[in-house]
Design a protein around this motif. Structure first.
Motif, PDB file in Angstrom:
ATOM      1  N   ALA A 123       0.066  -8.964  -0.101  1.00  0.00           N
ATOM      2  CA  ALA A 123       1.423  -9.227  -0.586  1.00  0.00           C
ATOM      3  C   ALA A 123       2.171  -7.906  -0.612  1.00  0.00           C
ATOM      4  CB  ALA A 123       1.409  -9.865  -1.974  1.00  0.00           C
ATOM      5  N   SER A 124       3.491  -7.996  -0.750  1.00  0.00           N
ATOM      6  CA  SER A 124       4.288  -6.776  -0.778  1.00  0.00           C
ATOM      7  C   SER A 124       4.620  -6.394  -2.210  1.00  0.00           C
ATOM      8  CB  SER A 124       5.580  -6.965   0.021  1.00  0.00           C
ATOM      9  OG  SER A 124       6.391  -7.960  -0.580  1.00  0.00           O
ATOM     10  N   CYS A 125       4.754  -5.093  -2.428  1.00  0.00           N
ATOM     11  CA  CYS A 125       5.239  -4.591  -3.710  1.00  0.00           C
ATOM     12  C   CYS A 125       6.699  -4.990  -3.850  1.00  0.00           C
ATOM     13  CB  CYS A 125       5.082  -3.069  -3.756  1.00  0.00           C
ATOM     14  SG  CYS A 125       5.867  -2.293  -5.183  1.00  0.00           S
ATOM     15  N   LEU A 126       7.091  -5.550  -4.976  1.00  0.00           N
ATOM     16  CA  LEU A 126       8.460  -6.001  -5.171  1.00  0.00           C
ATOM     17  C   LEU A 126       9.422  -4.847  -5.362  1.00  0.00           C
ATOM     18  CD1 LEU A 126       7.913  -9.118  -7.472  1.00  0.00           C
ATOM     19  CD2 LEU A 126       8.201  -9.034  -4.988  1.00  0.00           C
ATOM     20  N   THR A 127       8.917  -3.645  -5.590  1.00  0.00           N
ATOM     21  CA  THR A 127       9.773  -2.488  -5.778  1.00  0.00           C
ATOM     22  C   THR A 127      10.018  -1.734  -4.481  1.00  0.00           C
ATOM     23  OG1 THR A 127       8.982  -2.216  -8.049  1.00  0.00           O
ATOM     24  CG2 THR A 127      10.070  -0.324  -7.046  1.00  0.00           C
ATOM     25  N   CYS A 128       8.942  -1.460  -3.710  1.00  0.00           N
ATOM     26  CA  CYS A 128       9.110  -0.671  -2.488  1.00  0.00           C
ATOM     27  C   CYS A 128       8.893  -1.480  -1.220  1.00  0.00           C
ATOM     28  CB  CYS A 128       8.176   0.540  -2.494  1.00  0.00           C
ATOM     29  SG  CYS A 128       6.420   0.141  -2.249  1.00  0.00           S
ATOM     30  N   ARG A 170       1.981   3.138  -2.873  1.00  0.00           N
ATOM     31  CA  ARG A 170       3.087   3.992  -2.450  1.00  0.00           C
ATOM     32  C   ARG A 170       4.002   4.412  -3.599  1.00  0.00           C
ATOM     33  NH1 ARG A 170       6.714   2.270   2.687  1.00  0.00           N
ATOM     34  NH2 ARG A 170       7.617   0.724   1.267  1.00  0.00           N
ATOM     35  N   CYS A 171       4.400   3.467  -4.455  1.00  0.00           N
ATOM     36  CA  CYS A 171       5.353   3.817  -5.523  1.00  0.00           C
ATOM     37  C   CYS A 171       4.736   3.774  -6.911  1.00  0.00           C
ATOM     38  CB  CYS A 171       6.569   2.898  -5.457  1.00  0.00           C
ATOM     39  SG  CYS A 171       6.247   1.189  -5.980  1.00  0.00           S
ATOM     40  N   ARG A 172       3.483   3.335  -7.027  1.00  0.00           N
ATOM     41  CA  ARG A 172       2.724   3.316  -8.277  1.00  0.00           C
ATOM     42  C   ARG A 172       3.236   2.310  -9.296  1.00  0.00           C
ATOM     43  NH1 ARG A 172      -1.594   4.562  -6.656  1.00  0.00           N
ATOM     44  NH2 ARG A 172      -2.302   4.825  -8.823  1.00  0.00           N
ATOM     45  N   SER A 173       4.134   1.428  -8.936  1.00  0.00           N
ATOM     46  CA  SER A 173       4.539   0.361  -9.856  1.00  0.00           C
ATOM     47  C   SER A 173       3.466  -0.721  -9.861  1.00  0.00           C
ATOM     48  CB  SER A 173       5.888  -0.224  -9.444  1.00  0.00           C
ATOM     49  OG  SER A 173       5.810  -0.804  -8.160  1.00  0.00           O
ATOM     50  N   ILE A 174       3.358  -1.444 -10.964  1.00  0.00           N
ATOM     51  CA  ILE A 174       2.333  -2.482 -11.093  1.00  0.00           C
ATOM     52  C   ILE A 174       2.688  -3.645 -10.170  1.00  0.00           C
ATOM     53  CG2 ILE A 174       1.160  -4.052 -12.655  1.00  0.00           C
ATOM     54  CD1 ILE A 174       0.565  -1.080 -13.080  1.00  0.00           C
ATOM     55  N   THR A 175       1.744  -4.011  -9.305  1.00  0.00           N
ATOM     56  CA  THR A 175       1.973  -5.024  -8.279  1.00  0.00           C
ATOM     57  C   THR A 175       0.948  -6.143  -8.424  1.00  0.00           C
ATOM     58  OG1 THR A 175       2.772  -3.293  -6.790  1.00  0.00           O
ATOM     59  CG2 THR A 175       2.207  -5.404  -5.789  1.00  0.00           C
ATOM     60  N   ALA A 208      16.952  -0.495  -2.989  1.00  0.00           N
ATOM     61  CA  ALA A 208      15.760   0.364  -2.995  1.00  0.00           C
ATOM     62  C   ALA A 208      14.860   0.043  -1.806  1.00  0.00           C
ATOM     63  CB  ALA A 208      15.004   0.179  -4.311  1.00  0.00           C
ATOM     64  N   LEU A 209      14.757  -1.244  -1.443  1.00  0.00           N
ATOM     65  CA  LEU A 209      13.932  -1.612  -0.291  1.00  0.00           C
ATOM     66  C   LEU A 209      14.483  -1.005   0.990  1.00  0.00           C
ATOM     67  CD1 LEU A 209      13.179  -5.378  -0.990  1.00  0.00           C
ATOM     68  CD2 LEU A 209      11.609  -3.457  -1.150  1.00  0.00           C
TER      69      LEU A 209
END
Length: 443
Positions: A216-221, A238-243, A189-190
């Protein structure tokens, strides 16, 4: 054009993502983690690979893996049939667990990659692209087709003297699928988000946009963004996942999962992992009993592989995770790099402990000769599957960046080294706009 920022997933150091040559990978100079790779494939090349993988996946699951003949009776063993029989025998948890790891999540990985490549290639990201990438990010570590392929070999050895075995089309298909999915694991995905960045379809952060706030970076995007220093999570821009700046409450989560895994590990080794019913006997076998049986059948190499995957690997993961949790004091860069390598080992071997569980599922289908022989899963199969799940979740909950946080970085958010292109391994890096550059070597 200003380069996007990437953050090392193991130490949190920020770098600029600059172009590198094909077949090379950029590594963090602080901890040595591979930040990103440059593939030989273009988007069209990846698309062809994914389409091929989808076709091979269909062949592997539609046609029989093997055909077994005993006393004029034949069984065509397939993975879906094995899952169906396991469900029929009342082992619902085991059927769902193995079905997810061997069928549904690998299929989700393939379909998500196919869809993402098509939309990036089209030049427009739909609104649901972040959700598809979140599904892909979830499916990647739980796709266990390579483990299933090894389980097929082990199951065939167990039946070598019992029935006449004729390999089916799915046998070759699963072998090819293992290779294709191993290659497809590079299309994470990255990497797909980075393809979208390079195509101008997704926003990213640059060095000029950095502030004094923690980043820090989002672990998803993978997007670098400012985050609160507390454990409070915010939605990725960007991806709206909890970061989170760091994974929340890792100490309690990891220890709880380690203790639960140790508790489940006892019945996984003491209770029978499968029950074999024949016309003249009804026996139960533990994991170690299966290893001994493989040795007696004249396959010491497979016996050693099963022993390592089923006994050594789970204990190694649990002991390694305990060592990482107990040795959390800063002892210098060398010691922290060793801890980082240990964590990478735990991540790498995570799924291979599912070997025995897959062997039991496959034997359920292969030995389905009513009145002659039947194989049914034992209570240890579910316990062993739970050990695998909990150790993998424990590794995912552990945050190696916290070990590096103890060093004194000062206030410079770009103290990390920037990955730059090198013409070959060991050559001097091309100097970029930042103080120095990260290592690059051939992948």
């Amino acid at each position: 054009m200003t380069n996007p920022l990437v953050a090392c997933r193991h130490c949190g150091t920020l770098h600029e993502r600059v172009p590198i040559e094909r077949g090379a990978m950029a590594c963090c100079n602080l901890c040595g983690y591979v930040l990103y790779r440059q593939s030989y494939f273009t988007l069209d090349g990846w698309l062809s690979l994914v389409l091929t993988t989808l076709v091979v996946f269909g062949i592997a699951n539609y046609f029989p893996i093997v055909t077994l003949n005993v006393q004029a009776m034949s069984v065509h063993a397939t993975l879906p049939h094995a899952l169906f029989l396991t469900w029929q025998y009342g082992h619902y948890t085991l059927a769902i667990m193995t079905g997810m790891f061997a069928f549904w999540l690998p299929l989700s990985q393939i379909l998500c990659c196919l869809w993402a490549l098509m939309v990036v290639r089209s030049g427009r990201l739909p609104a649901d692209f972040p959700y598809g990438m979140r599904l892909l990010s979830f499916a990647e570590p739980w796709s266990m087709v390579p483990v299933l392929m090894l389980a097929i070999f082990v199951a065939l050895v167990k039946f070598a003297g019992f029935a006449t075995i004729n390999p089916g089309p799915a046998m070759l298909a699963f072998g090819v699928l293992t290779l294709l999915l191993t290659a497809l694991s590079r299309l994470s995905a990255l990497r797909l988000w980075r393809h979208a960045e390079d195509a101008g379809l997704a926003p990213y952060t640059t060095a000029e946009e950095l502030s004094d706030a923690p980043h820090a970076s989002c672990l998803t995007c993978g997007m670098v963004q400012p985050l609160p220093a507390s454990d409070e999570g915010v939605a990725c821009v960007r991806c709206r996942s909890i970061t989170h700046l760091r994974k929340p409450r890792p100490f309690s989560r990891v220890w709880a999962l380690i203790i639960a895994a140790w508790v489940a590990y006892v019945p996984a080794n003491v209770l029978p992992v499968m029950r074999i019913k024949t016309a003249i006997s009804d026996t139960e076998h533990t994991i170690l009993g299966g290893v001994i049986e493989l040795w007696r059948l004249g396959s010491p190499d497979l016996a050693v592989i099963v022993f390592i995957a089923s006994v050594v690997v789970p204990m190694t993961k649990l002991i390694a995770l305990m060592a990482l949790m107990l040795q959390n004091r800063w002892r210098g860069h060398r010691a922290q790099r060793q801890r980082t390598r240990l964590y990478e080992l735990v991540e790498f071997i995570g799924q291979w402990s599912m070997l025995d569980v897959f062997v039991v599922i496959l034997m359920t289908s292969m030995a389905n000769f009513p009145g002659i022989s039947q194989v049914m899963a034992g209570p240890a199969a579910v316990s062993f599957g739970l050990v695998v799940i909990m150790t993998m979740l424990a590794a995912m909950s552990y945050d190696p960046r916290r070990g590096w946080d103890a060093r004194n970085l000062g206030s410079d958010p770009m103290r990390g080294l920037t990955p730059q292109a090198q013409h070959n391994a060991g050559s001097d890096p091309v100097r970029g706009p930042t103080p120095s550059s990260a290592q690059q070597r051939k992948a």
